[in-house]
Design a protein around this motif. Structure first.
Motif, PDB file in Angstrom:
ATOM      1  N   LEU A  15     -12.239   6.300   8.141  1.00 42.85           N
ATOM      2  CA  LEU A  15     -13.012   5.206   7.554  1.00 42.85           C
ATOM      3  C   LEU A  15     -14.251   4.906   8.396  1.00 42.85           C
ATOM      4  CD1 LEU A  15     -10.415   2.673   6.103  1.00 42.85           C
ATOM      5  CD2 LEU A  15     -11.860   4.320   4.903  1.00 42.85           C
ATOM      6  N   THR A  16     -15.263   5.739   8.200  1.00 45.71           N
ATOM      7  CA  THR A  16     -16.590   5.520   8.761  1.00 45.71           C
ATOM      8  C   THR A  16     -17.585   5.552   7.599  1.00 45.71           C
ATOM      9  OG1 THR A  16     -17.012   7.878   9.113  1.00 45.71           O
ATOM     10  CG2 THR A  16     -15.941   6.665  10.906  1.00 45.71           C
ATOM     11  N   GLN A  41     -18.479  -3.925   6.177  1.00 55.56           N
ATOM     12  CA  GLN A  41     -18.009  -5.165   6.784  1.00 55.56           C
ATOM     13  C   GLN A  41     -17.494  -4.941   8.197  1.00 55.56           C
ATOM     14  OE1 GLN A  41     -15.159  -6.414   3.805  1.00 55.56           O
ATOM     15  NE2 GLN A  41     -16.695  -7.541   2.636  1.00 55.56           N
ATOM     16  N   ARG A  42     -16.902  -3.777   8.449  1.00 56.03           N
ATOM     17  CA  ARG A  42     -16.364  -3.477   9.777  1.00 56.03           C
ATOM     18  C   ARG A  42     -17.495  -3.357  10.799  1.00 56.03           C
ATOM     19  NH1 ARG A  42     -12.281  -0.249  12.322  1.00 56.03           N
ATOM     20  NH2 ARG A  42     -12.487  -0.736  14.531  1.00 56.03           N
ATOM     21  N   GLY A  43     -18.577  -2.686  10.438  1.00 57.90           N
ATOM     22  CA  GLY A  43     -19.700  -2.550  11.347  1.00 57.90           C
ATOM     23  C   GLY A  43     -19.347  -1.848  12.640  1.00 57.90           C
ATOM     24  N   MET A  44     -18.616  -0.744  12.561  1.00 64.18           N
ATOM     25  CA  MET A  44     -18.178  -0.025  13.750  1.00 64.18           C
ATOM     26  C   MET A  44     -19.378   0.555  14.517  1.00 64.18           C
ATOM     27  SD  MET A  44     -15.587   3.255  13.993  1.00 64.18           S
ATOM     28  CE  MET A  44     -14.446   2.531  12.811  1.00 64.18           C
ATOM     29  N   ALA A  45     -19.317   0.502  15.822  1.00 61.07           N
ATOM     30  CA  ALA A  45     -20.378   1.043  16.665  1.00 61.07           C
ATOM     31  C   ALA A  45     -20.571   2.527  16.385  1.00 61.07           C
ATOM     32  CB  ALA A  45     -20.042   0.831  18.137  1.00 61.07           C
ATOM     33  N   HIS A  46     -21.836   2.981  16.494  1.00 60.77           N
ATOM     34  CA  HIS A  46     -22.159   4.368  16.170  1.00 60.77           C
ATOM     35  C   HIS A  46     -21.342   5.350  17.020  1.00 60.77           C
ATOM     36  CE1 HIS A  46     -24.446   7.896  14.992  1.00 60.77           C
ATOM     37  NE2 HIS A  46     -24.704   8.144  16.278  1.00 60.77           N
ATOM     38  N   CYS A  55     -18.790   8.300  15.678  1.00 61.55           N
ATOM     39  CA  CYS A  55     -18.885   9.712  16.055  1.00 61.55           C
ATOM     40  C   CYS A  55     -17.540  10.233  16.558  1.00 61.55           C
ATOM     41  CB  CYS A  55     -19.958   9.903  17.127  1.00 61.55           C
ATOM     42  SG  CYS A  55     -21.648   9.650  16.527  1.00 61.55           S
ATOM     43  N   ARG A  56     -16.841   9.427  17.343  1.00 59.29           N
ATOM     44  CA  ARG A  56     -15.519   9.854  17.824  1.00 59.29           C
ATOM     45  C   ARG A  56     -14.536  10.013  16.675  1.00 59.29           C
ATOM     46  NH1 ARG A  56     -13.711   6.690  23.279  1.00 59.29           N
ATOM     47  NH2 ARG A  56     -11.696   7.509  22.553  1.00 59.29           N
TER      48      ARG A  56
END
Length: 405
Positions: free
Chosen positions: A262-263, A278-283, A287-288
């Motif tokens: 889920l990216t 909504q999550r706004g995961m760091a770039h 990548c990981r």
């Protein structure tokens, strides 16, 4: 008074064939009869619910969850406890998730909510509690707030004994790192020394507690299986021997595809796109996750094909969305809608030790049921068309179209 649920299309999660025109009779908390509409008549005191052909199936389960991640400095404990209860209740009422197995919750807030729901103080899902998850100093996901750092054999033994004293149902033990975290928290690395792992499993065996083992690489997966783990969580990287051992020792696998899939770059539908926005995961974390997703898919698909016992767990939040997103990922990565539905119902109850009472629609079982408007075996996302939730034989949520009796 009996409740008759009539004119349903039944998916009992025992057989993959839907059964239209089915009546389910509920007496008290339990199902007393399942059969054709033509074979049963309502009495004058019976409550009748006509589903008009909608799909009736067991309630859903999510067997790898955590409360939201908030530090006590940002949100006081009382507010975190309240928020967790609200999330659990919303997941039951709005998504039909009738059971959860916790994989780490600070201050035993999962134990508190389990006791409240069991006592009837609040209406909520069934909850199986782990308390803190146990890792090492410099171990996995320390920023979550749900981790307890332990070192040395007795450090793990003491933490497990404290969990037992505080009312946990199972022990969550982290043998390795994760995909989402700082540079030193890697899913390719194992964290515990041999004597630490052995001591943790030894005390669990002595006290009769099952181990929910976070294991993300072949070394950790094999160690957990051979020491007697009840379930392997994640299994991001495995090998053929891992699959063989899972089958030989009859160990559960909970793959948590959402963590690696889920990216924003991998989102395939509107629900996934909205969640990732909504999550706004760091770039860097995206990548990981993306670097790990293909390998994760490969071993998930191999486990499905080999017939490994698998249950559905999400490891994401909010709880009302998590299981539904995970179900969509299962069908996109090698599982059929039937396999996915069984993992989220029958197998969810079984991994929690209550498969004799819950997880299927059969006479004698507790009536934890949901009604959806379209066939989830055609498209697993049809579980989102929730119309009704029944828990312990009582309607707790009714979202059927206005005017439908």
């Amino acid at each position: 008074m009996r409740t008759l649920v009539v004119n349903s299309t039944l998916i009992d999660c025992v057989s993959p064939d839907p059964r239209p025109g089915t009546t389910i009779v509920i007496e008290g908390q339990r199902i007393s009869h399942v059969g054709p509409d033509s074979g049963f008549s309502a009495g004058p005191d019976d409550q009748v619910i006509d589903l008009k052909g909608a799909y009736l199936l067991p309630g859903l389960w999510d067997v790898h969850v955590h409360p939201d991640y908030h530090s006590l400095a940002d949100m006081p404990l009382a507010e975190q406890v309240t928020l967790f209860g609200h999330r659990l209740q919303t997941a039951l009422m709005d998504s039909g998730i009738v059971g959860f197995r916790c994989a780490g919750a600070h201050d035993y807030i999962d134990v508190a909510w389990r006791r409240s729901f069991e006592a009837g103080q609040f209406t909520g899902p069934r909850l199986f509690a782990s308390g803190y998850f146990l890792t090492t100093t410099g171990g996995h996901f320390l920023t979550s707030g749900h981790a307890r750092e332990c070192d040395g054999p007795y450090g793990f033994v003491k933490a497990i004994r404290e969990g037992i004293k505080n009312g946990i149902d199972h022990v969550k033990l982290n043998l390795s790192g994760g995909i989402l975290g700082p540079s030193w928290d890697l899913h390719t690395q194992s964290f515990l020394l041999d004597d630490e792992i052995k001591a943790a499993f030894d005390i669990c065996k002595l006290r009769g507690f099952k181990v929910m083992a976070h294991a993300t690489n072949p070394q950790a997966v094999k160690a957990a299986i051979l020491l007697g783990a009840h379930s392997i969580e994640h299994g991001y990287i495995m090998d053929d021997e891992c699959i063989e051992l899972l089958l030989k020792h009859d160990v559960w696998l909970v793959p948590t595809l959402a963590i690696s899939h889920l990216t924003p770059g991998q989102a395939k539908n509107k629900w996934e796109s909205l969640w990732t926005q909504q999550r706004g995961m760091a770039h860097a974390l995206c990548c990981r996750a993306e670097a790990a997703s293909d390998t994760h898919t490969n071993w998930f698909a191999k486990a499905v094909k080999a017939g490994v016992k698998m249950a559905l767990g999400s490891d994401i939040r909010p709880l009302k969305d998590a299981a539904l997103l995970e179900m969509g990922l299962w069908t996109r990565n090698g599982a059929t809608p039937w396999q996915t539905l069984v993992a989220a119902t029958r197998h969810g109850a079984a991994i929690c030790g209550v498969g004799d009472e819950l997880g299927t629609v059969e006479a004698g079982k507790i009536a934890d049921l949901i009604v959806v408007g379209a066939n989830p075996l055609d498209d697993i996302n049809n579980v989102r068309q929730l119309q009704m939730v029944i828990k312990d034989g009582q309607v707790v949520s009714d979202k059927r179209p206005v005017g439908q009796p």
